[in-house]
Motif scaffolding. Structure first.
Motif: not given
Length: 384
Positions: A207-211, A250-251, A271-275, A285-288
């Motif tokens: 990726a050139i410009t990842p989020i 992640r963002a 609603r995000w949930e931390e693994p 960093g990636e939540w679900k």
């Protein structure tokens, strides 16, 4: 593991957005057409976001019509990206397909870009964005960041204003997974949005410009949707991008708006949930997406309010019944105005959200007034 909790909204300002996508050169109906939500006058807002497919085929006359329409909208700042139908704005695609598409002469791609970045667009408060990040400061004190690959626009000194303080960051991308032979395509197995990770160590091409990861980005605007969120076609197939979903997890922005899939129109509060530590498939960093059902989680029907207001409305500001919890929640909006049969019968979205105050952002980051070069554009300023 990212353990950052949701961030409080005490140093924010409620900011109103009007979100559109896939207008395909259509303009609002006259105000007398009360059976249509996409009609004049459009709601007065702080920021207008257009998530691409401005036209049917990217002809210069179409762009001229769309710019005139956007110039007349009552918004301080108007941020625009292209979509797969805006073929002349994808110069590489256009040069390869110009004769087959019968779109015009060799100069059309350069002229199209010039129209969206020229003086007329700037005076109208229109900023054309490519893939990347930029930061904007609004007159209400809010601040947000956007991330385009291209350099910021040069602006004459006569357009400089300094009485503003609201700032935010936005990431934008006109691309979508390969869709027939349209513009701004990328292969389905290509990850444009994430840096290498243990589960994906060697993306090709990288990726050139990842989020960026949380808490950098307030708003993500892409033409295509993320996988399994407002991306279902009339054949009951989810066609969104799984790499984009990973990046947004992640963002965890306040807002992610898009279009492309007309029949996916609607808004969804996730609603995000931390693994849990050691959870299978967990990437730092990636939540679900959590299982908790939220009040008013999904809206997919044109209401009487939308017909009355000229937009589907959702207030998630701090004075609302249930404010958005930044870092724990994201509002996803598919703002396609056109139906699957290309009729402009779906309303734009009017969204109220909290954005950080510019002074607060600088204090938290340790940056003073002169720490970074500022560029003033029209009635708002960008931080580059």
């Amino acid at each position: 593991m990212d353990t950052t909790s949701a961030i409080a909204t005490s140093s924010t300002v409620t900011t109103r957005f009007l979100i559109l996508s896939d207008t395909h050169t259509a303009t609002p109906a006259p105000h007398t057409f009360t059976s249509l939500a996409f009609r004049l006058p459009l709601p007065r807002v702080d920021v207008l976001l257009h998530a691409g497919d401005l036209t049917m085929s990217g002809r210069l006359a179409e762009y001229s019509s769309v710019i005139s329409f956007l110039a007349s909208t009552p918004a301080e700042l108007k941020l625009v990206i292209a979509g797969n139908h805006d073929m002349t704005l994808d110069a590489e695609y256009y040069e390869k397909n110009r004769e087959r598409q019968r779109l015009g002469g060799e100069g059309d791609a350069a002229e199209a870009k010039k129209m969206w970045t020229g003086e007329a667009a700037q005076k109208a408060g229109i900023v054309y964005l490519e893939e990347g990040i930029r930061t904007f400061t609004l007159m209400n004190g809010a601040r947000f960041t956007v991330c385009p690959i291209s350099p910021p626009l040069a602006v004459s000194a006569s357009s400089l204003l300094t009485n503003m303080s609201a700032t935010s960051q936005i990431y934008t991308s006109p691309y979508q997974p390969e869709f027939l032979n349209w513009a701004f395509n990328y292969p389905h197995d290509q990850d444009r949005f994430n840096p290498p990770s243990p589960n994906h160590p060697n993306p090709h091409p990288p990726a050139i410009t990842p989020i960026p990861s949380f808490p950098t980005i307030d708003i993500v605007m892409t033409h295509g949707p993320p996988y399994n969120i407002l991306d279902e076609t009339n054949r009951d197939i989810n066609v969104g991008c799984p790499h984009l979903l990973r990046a947004v997890s992640r963002a965890r922005p306040r807002l992610h708006c898009f279009g492309h899939i007309h029949e996916g129109w609607g808004a969804e509060r996730v609603r995000w949930e931390e693994p849990k530590e050691g959870e299978a498939g967990c990437v730092e960093g990636e939540w679900k997406i959590g299982d908790e059902t939220l009040w008013g989680e999904k809206r997919e029907e044109t209401s009487e309010e939308a017909l009355r207001e000229g937009a589907a409305c959702w207030n998630l500001g701090k004075e609302s019944e249930k404010p958005l919890e930044w870092g724990r929640e994201t509002l996803f909006v598919n703002a396609s105005v056109m139906t699957r049969r290309y009729r402009p019968n779906q309303p734009p979205w009017r969204i109220d959200l909290e954005l950080p105050l510019a002074g607060q952002v600088e204090a938290e980051s340790g940056l003073g007034e002169n720490a970074r070069e500022r560029e003033i554009v029209g009635r708002y300023r960008t931080v580059t």
